[in-house]
Design a protein around this motif. Structure first.
Motif, PDB file in Angstrom:
ATOM      1  N   UNK A  33     -80.730 -32.381 -25.951  1.00 35.33           N
ATOM      2  CA  UNK A  33     -80.460 -30.956 -26.202  1.00 35.33           C
ATOM      3  C   UNK A  33     -79.963 -30.253 -24.950  1.00 35.33           C
ATOM      4  N   UNK A  34     -80.580 -30.557 -23.824  1.00 35.24           N
ATOM      5  CA  UNK A  34     -80.165 -29.943 -22.560  1.00 35.24           C
ATOM      6  C   UNK A  34     -78.749 -30.363 -22.197  1.00 35.24           C
ATOM      7  N   UNK A  35     -78.456 -31.638 -22.357  1.00 32.35           N
ATOM      8  CA  UNK A  35     -77.107 -32.142 -22.064  1.00 32.35           C
ATOM      9  C   UNK A  35     -76.078 -31.479 -22.963  1.00 32.35           C
ATOM     10  N   UNK A  36     -76.410 -31.340 -24.239  1.00 31.50           N
ATOM     11  CA  UNK A  36     -75.492 -30.700 -25.179  1.00 31.50           C
ATOM     12  C   UNK A  36     -75.228 -29.246 -24.782  1.00 31.50           C
ATOM     13  N   UNK A  37     -76.275 -28.531 -24.387  1.00 31.68           N
ATOM     14  CA  UNK A  37     -76.106 -27.137 -23.965  1.00 31.68           C
ATOM     15  C   UNK A  37     -75.239 -27.046 -22.719  1.00 31.68           C
ATOM     16  N   UNK A  38     -75.470 -27.939 -21.756  1.00 32.25           N
ATOM     17  CA  UNK A  38     -74.694 -27.918 -20.515  1.00 32.25           C
ATOM     18  C   UNK A  38     -73.223 -28.217 -20.792  1.00 32.25           C
ATOM     19  N   UNK A  39     -72.961 -29.219 -21.616  1.00 29.59           N
ATOM     20  CA  UNK A  39     -71.579 -29.583 -21.929  1.00 29.59           C
ATOM     21  C   UNK A  39     -70.889 -28.460 -22.691  1.00 29.59           C
ATOM     22  N   UNK A  40     -71.584 -27.876 -23.660  1.00 28.63           N
ATOM     23  CA  UNK A  40     -71.003 -26.782 -24.435  1.00 28.63           C
ATOM     24  C   UNK A  40     -70.679 -25.585 -23.537  1.00 28.63           C
ATOM     25  N   UNK A  41     -71.590 -25.245 -22.658  1.00 27.62           N
ATOM     26  CA  UNK A  41     -71.366 -24.116 -21.743  1.00 27.62           C
ATOM     27  C   UNK A  41     -70.210 -24.422 -20.795  1.00 27.62           C
ATOM     28  N   UNK A  42     -70.150 -25.653 -20.307  1.00 26.19           N
ATOM     29  CA  UNK A  42     -69.056 -26.045 -19.414  1.00 26.19           C
ATOM     30  C   UNK A  42     -67.710 -25.940 -20.114  1.00 26.19           C
ATOM     31  N   UNK A  43     -67.657 -26.384 -21.357  1.00 24.96           N
ATOM     32  CA  UNK A  43     -66.402 -26.300 -22.115  1.00 24.96           C
ATOM     33  C   UNK A  43     -66.022 -24.841 -22.340  1.00 24.96           C
ATOM     34  N   UNK A  44     -66.982 -24.005 -22.682  1.00 21.83           N
ATOM     35  CA  UNK A  44     -66.695 -22.577 -22.890  1.00 21.83           C
ATOM     36  C   UNK A  44     -66.159 -21.934 -21.612  1.00 21.83           C
ATOM     37  N   UNK A  45     -66.806 -22.226 -20.485  1.00 23.66           N
ATOM     38  CA  UNK A  45     -66.354 -21.641 -19.218  1.00 23.66           C
ATOM     39  C   UNK A  45     -64.974 -22.169 -18.825  1.00 23.66           C
ATOM     40  N   UNK A  46     -64.718 -23.439 -19.103  1.00 22.30           N
ATOM     41  CA  UNK A  46     -63.404 -24.005 -18.806  1.00 22.30           C
ATOM     42  C   UNK A  46     -62.327 -23.336 -19.649  1.00 22.30           C
TER      43      UNK A  46
END
Length: 90
Positions: A33-46
């Motif tokens: 879950x933490x990894x998914x949140x980090x990846x999703x946030x990274x994609x949004x910021x990118x």
């Protein structure tokens, strides 16, 4: 009596193994879950960064086009004045 102790030990081992399995499963779920949140946030910021970069490039190109037009208009004006006044210096 030996069989009762062996059953009791097996039950304790099974209980401990099940508890450990539950803890490992919870830790794995938390990590996923933490990894998914980090990846999703990274994609949004990118995506936001790319959008901002795109806007900046477009504005930069517009400014560059205006400056280029200004330079060429100035050169045309200078050329016109030079052609007008050059015959006088001959």
């Amino acid at each position: 009596m030996a069989t009762k102790t062996k059953k009791a030990q097996t039950t304790i081992i099974d209980t401990t193994a099940n508890k450990a399995l539950k803890l490992v499963t919870k830790a794995n779920d938390l990590a996923l879950n933490t990894t998914e949140k980090v990846v999703t946030k990274s994609i949004d910021l990118t995506e936001k960064g790319l959008g901002l970069s795109s806007k900046m490039v477009k504005k930069g190109l517009k400014a560059s086009a205006k400056n280029q037009d200004f330079v060429f208009n100035t050169l045309e004006t200078v050329k016109g004045k030079a052609l007008k006044f050059l015959p006088k210096f001959k």
